[in-house]
Design an enzyme around this catalytic site. Structure first.
Site, PDB file in Angstrom:
ATOM      1  N   GLU A 242       0.891  -1.179   0.000  1.00 22.22           N
ATOM      2  CA  GLU A 242       0.000   0.000   0.000  1.00 22.22           C
ATOM      3  C   GLU A 242       0.917   1.213   0.000  1.00 22.22           C
ATOM      4  O   GLU A 242       1.541   1.527   1.014  1.00 22.22           O
ATOM      5  CB  GLU A 242      -0.877   0.010   1.262  1.00 22.22           C
ATOM      6  CG  GLU A 242      -1.845  -1.149   1.388  1.00 22.22           C
ATOM      7  CD  GLU A 242      -3.003  -1.065   0.409  1.00 22.22           C
ATOM      8  OE1 GLU A 242      -3.074  -0.101  -0.388  1.00 22.22           O
ATOM      9  OE2 GLU A 242      -3.838  -1.983   0.426  1.00 22.22           O
ATOM     10  N   CYS A 276      -2.342   8.990   2.737  1.00 21.95           N
ATOM     11  CA  CYS A 276      -2.064   8.485   1.386  1.00 21.95           C
ATOM     12  C   CYS A 276      -3.180   8.873   0.429  1.00 21.95           C
ATOM     13  O   CYS A 276      -2.936   9.186  -0.724  1.00 21.95           O
ATOM     14  CB  CYS A 276      -1.879   6.969   1.427  1.00 21.95           C
ATOM     15  SG  CYS A 276      -3.222   6.092   2.210  1.00 21.95           S
ATOM     16  N   GLU A 374       3.734  13.894  -4.794  1.00 25.15           N
ATOM     17  CA  GLU A 374       2.923  13.714  -3.585  1.00 25.15           C
ATOM     18  C   GLU A 374       3.469  14.668  -2.514  1.00 25.15           C
ATOM     19  O   GLU A 374       4.602  14.530  -2.067  1.00 25.15           O
ATOM     20  CB  GLU A 374       3.031  12.271  -3.095  1.00 25.15           C
ATOM     21  CG  GLU A 374       2.199  12.020  -1.856  1.00 25.15           C
ATOM     22  CD  GLU A 374       2.352  10.608  -1.271  1.00 25.15           C
ATOM     23  OE1 GLU A 374       3.459  10.071  -1.295  1.00 25.15           O
ATOM     24  OE2 GLU A 374       1.336  10.083  -0.779  1.00 25.15           O
TER      25      GLU A 374
HETATM   26  P1  NAD Z   1       8.469   4.958   4.425  1.00 22.15           P
HETATM   27  O1  NAD Z   1       8.402   4.139   3.202  1.00 22.15           O
HETATM   28  O2  NAD Z   1       9.618   5.871   4.608  1.00 22.15           O
HETATM   29  O3  NAD Z   1       8.464   4.045   5.734  1.00 22.15           O
HETATM   30  C1  NAD Z   1       7.432   3.101   5.981  1.00 22.15           C
HETATM   31  C2  NAD Z   1       7.984   1.989   6.858  1.00 22.15           C
HETATM   32  O4  NAD Z   1       8.992   1.278   6.132  1.00 22.15           O
HETATM   33  C3  NAD Z   1       8.637   2.454   8.154  1.00 22.15           C
HETATM   34  O5  NAD Z   1       8.302   1.532   9.180  1.00 22.15           O
HETATM   35  C4  NAD Z   1      10.115   2.375   7.826  1.00 22.15           C
HETATM   36  O6  NAD Z   1      10.932   2.186   8.974  1.00 22.15           O
HETATM   37  C5  NAD Z   1      10.176   1.153   6.939  1.00 22.15           C
HETATM   38  N1  NAD Z   1      11.321   1.082   6.031  1.00 22.15           N
HETATM   39  C6  NAD Z   1      12.122   2.082   5.612  1.00 22.15           C
HETATM   40  N2  NAD Z   1      13.052   1.616   4.745  1.00 22.15           N
HETATM   41  C7  NAD Z   1      12.817   0.290   4.606  1.00 22.15           C
HETATM   42  C8  NAD Z   1      13.403  -0.751   3.816  1.00 22.15           C
HETATM   43  N3  NAD Z   1      14.437  -0.513   3.002  1.00 22.15           N
HETATM   44  N4  NAD Z   1      12.875  -1.989   3.892  1.00 22.15           N
HETATM   45  C9  NAD Z   1      11.814  -2.251   4.690  1.00 22.15           C
HETATM   46  N5  NAD Z   1      11.220  -1.301   5.459  1.00 22.15           N
HETATM   47  C10 NAD Z   1      11.704  -0.054   5.425  1.00 22.15           C
HETATM   48  O7  NAD Z   1       7.076   5.723   4.465  1.00 22.15           O
HETATM   49  P2  NAD Z   1       6.619   6.833   5.504  1.00 22.15           P
HETATM   50  O8  NAD Z   1       7.386   8.071   5.168  1.00 22.15           O
HETATM   51  O9  NAD Z   1       6.648   6.267   6.869  1.00 22.15           O
HETATM   52  O10 NAD Z   1       5.072   7.024   5.108  1.00 22.15           O
HETATM   53  C11 NAD Z   1       4.641   7.938   4.143  1.00 22.15           C
HETATM   54  C12 NAD Z   1       4.324   7.251   2.840  1.00 22.15           C
HETATM   55  O11 NAD Z   1       3.424   6.182   3.077  1.00 22.15           O
HETATM   56  C13 NAD Z   1       3.609   8.159   1.857  1.00 22.15           C
HETATM   57  O12 NAD Z   1       4.136   7.981   0.556  1.00 22.15           O
HETATM   58  C14 NAD Z   1       2.173   7.683   1.890  1.00 22.15           C
HETATM   59  O13 NAD Z   1       1.431   7.963   0.728  1.00 22.15           O
HETATM   60  C15 NAD Z   1       2.349   6.234   2.136  1.00 22.15           C
HETATM   61  N6  NAD Z   1       1.150   5.650   2.718  1.00 22.15           N
HETATM   62  C16 NAD Z   1       0.389   4.811   1.971  1.00 22.15           C
HETATM   63  C17 NAD Z   1      -0.784   4.281   2.476  1.00 22.15           C
HETATM   64  C18 NAD Z   1      -1.657   3.342   1.680  1.00 22.15           C
HETATM   65  O14 NAD Z   1      -2.509   2.686   2.265  1.00 22.15           O
HETATM   66  N7  NAD Z   1      -1.487   3.233   0.381  1.00 22.15           N
HETATM   67  C19 NAD Z   1      -1.185   4.611   3.770  1.00 22.15           C
HETATM   68  C20 NAD Z   1      -0.379   5.470   4.522  1.00 22.15           C
HETATM   69  C21 NAD Z   1       0.790   5.977   3.980  1.00 22.15           C
END
Ligand code: NAD
Length: 474
Positions: A242, A276, A374
């Site tokens: 997601e 999101c 975004e």
């Molecule tokens: P992010 O991708 O930076 O981090 C998300 C999670 O992934 C965190 O727990 C982080 O520690 C972990 N992570 C970071 N690097 C990783 C790696 N290499 N491998 C595995 N895990 C790793 O996202 P964010 O900044 O926390 O959240 C914002 C983003 O999330 C926005 O782009 C938003 O649109 C998206 N989002 C999507 C949805 C949806 O349902 N589609 C919902 C909420 C947020």
């Protein structure tokens, strides 16, 4: 002195001796410390989940349902403590934090009522063929910082219902409420069924590539989603992604300006725009553009930006410094290019807290960074359009395809437009409504797979077809 929070492994709250700071984005004060887990703790959590899977996957589904509903009740019963803590680490105003906590309980309890019944493929004189769903095993759940509790339960509840066990990793920016919940619910499920561990971003790749984890369910950015897919490819783990979105809202000329102005505002600015599916591009028909943009701007000036724990705050701070810097950069870029601001645009760098003022842009070009990317912040570009064909093409001109909306007095026309949008969800005359019974997921680079609904539940299972040849031994 910041409070220490612990991780949940095999039914016990543990620490590692190494701690990560968690900051209140409204004050920049350290408000909590969480364990910095590495490979050893992950291995322990996965081993506990693997051991628990043996019995949990065979536990009658009715019992699994009741366990999830018990956890939902714990959330409800403790909602006040949880939502206050959530505001202090995430930044969203109390009312919205309460909405997230109560929403997480409601969604989990509702999802627990879903069923994955066997399907008869063939029942002929020759054979009986039946598809059953079997749980994939140990799930790795990885959660972002914008809705930490909602997203955690969005993964825990269906994993448990399907018969899987889970190792969940909150975002290092917002782990506190999830860990407090872990403590509250630690005896609600058998040891090892739910494990919650924290660490830096380096912990995520260890989860993704762990040989004894069978599936990854991830919510976060598209950039990280691509890394997850790469990591999971080594042993062909199942994945649900997601990811990000750049959702378009389309306002047709017959929309009621008075009614939609406030709703459009909140579709962009709830949770300081860090959703999101927030409306990130608003296309308004030229016939009502001036009137509606003024109505939105007038309403926006009545909303207070501030500390979410203070009464009267409508929009809180950005959750973390990195995201704050990114939103500021987009606003600066808009200024450098001479785009017109209807509201806001001036970030005050003095004082503490990651505050960005409510910012509304007046008809920036389609290729402006603030439109094409975004934003994930309290920024709303309003754009003019003339025809349905034109606005559909502009809305679809994005690498993302998460959600969108059409606002109109003519719902048939709204649905006709919705059917041409390349997104997983389209709302007509409302926004941000997610149902526990409807699949939620993205098209294009907003990810794949689904959460919620039977489709979401299926993602935690494999299909197994059992075919019995009748009378073969006669
Ligand atoms: P992010 O991708 O930076 O981090 C998300 C999670 O992934 C965190 O727990 C982080 O520690 C972990 N992570 C970071 N690097 C990783 C790696 N290499 N491998 C595995 N895990 C790793 O996202 P964010 O900044 O926390 O959240 C914002 C983003 O999330 C926005 O782009 C938003 O649109 C998206 N989002 C999507 C949805 C949806 O349902 N589609 C919902 C909420 C947020």
């Amino acid at each position: 002195m910041a409070e220490l929070y612990h991780n949940l492994i095999n039914g016990e709250m543990i620490e590692t001796g190494e701690w990560l700071d968690v900051v209140n984005p409204a004050t920049e004060e350290v408000i909590g410390k969480v364990p910095a887990c590495g490979k050893d703790e992950l291995d322990r959590a996965v081993a506990a989940a693997r051991a628990a899977f043996k019995t949990w996957s065979k536990t009658p589904i009715e019992e699994r349902r009741q366990t999830i509903q018990g956890i939902a009740k714990i959330i409800q019963d403790n909602h006040e403590e949880l939502y206050r803590l959530l505001t202090s680490e995430q930044g969203k105003p109390h009312e919205q934090a309460k909405g997230e906590i109560m929403g997480a309980a409601y969604m989990a309890a509702s999802q627990a009522t879903l069923a994955l019944d066997d399907v008869i493929n063939e029942d002929s004189d020759a054979r009986l063929s039946r598809t059953r769903r079997v749980p994939v095993g140990v799930v790795g759940g990885i959660v972002p910082w914008n809705f930490p509790v909602m997203m955690a339960m969005q993964k825990i509840a269906p994993a448990m219902l399907s018969g899987c066990t889970i190792v969940l990793k909150p975002s290092p920016f917002t782990p506190l409420t999830t860990l407090r919940l872990a403590e509250l619910m630690k005896d609600a499920a058998p040891p090892g069924v739910v494990n919650i561990i924290t660490g830096e971003d380096t912990l995520g790749p260890l989860i993704t590539s762990h040989p004894d984890i069978n599936k990854i369910t991830f919510t976060g950015s598209t950039a990280t989603g691509k890394k997850i897919m790469e990591g999971a490819s080594k042993d062909l783990k199942r994945i649900t992604l997601e990811l990000g979105g750049n959702d378009a809202s389309i306002v047709l000329p017959d929309a009621n300006v008075e009614k939609v102005a406030e709703q459009l505002f909140w579709s962009s600015f709830s949770n300081a725009g860090q959703i999101c599916v927030a409306a990130k591009r608003i296309y308004i028909h030229e016939d009502i553009y001036d009137e509606l943009s003024q109505a939105i701007a007038t309403y926006a000036r009545t909303v207070t930006v501030g500390d979410g724990s203070q009464q009267g705050t409508g929009v809180g701070p950005i959750q973390n410094k990195k995201q704050f810097d990114r939103v500021c950069e987009l606003i600066e870029d808009a200024k450098d290019n001479g785009y017109k601001f209807l509201v806001g645009g001036d970030v005050d760098p003095s004082g503490s807290g990651y505050y960005v003022p409510i910012t509304i842009l007046d008809n920036p070009p389609e290729d402006a960074r603030i439109v094409a990317e975004e934003q994930f912040g309290p920024v709303m570009p309003l754009m003019k359009f003339s025809t349905d064909e034109e606005v559909i093409a502009r809305a679809n001109n994005s690498e993302y395809g998460l959600a969108g909306a059409v606002w109109t007095g003519d719902t048939d026309r709204g649905v006709a437009i919705a059917e041409q949008l390349e997104t997983g969800t389209v709302w007509i005359n409302e926004y941000l409504h997610l149902s526990p019974f409807a699949p939620f997921g993205g098209h294009k680079q907003s990810g794949f797979g689904a959460e919620y609904g039977v489709e979401g539940l299926k993602e935690f299972t494999y299909a197994q077809v059992i075919t019995v040849k009748k009378d073969a031994m006669a």
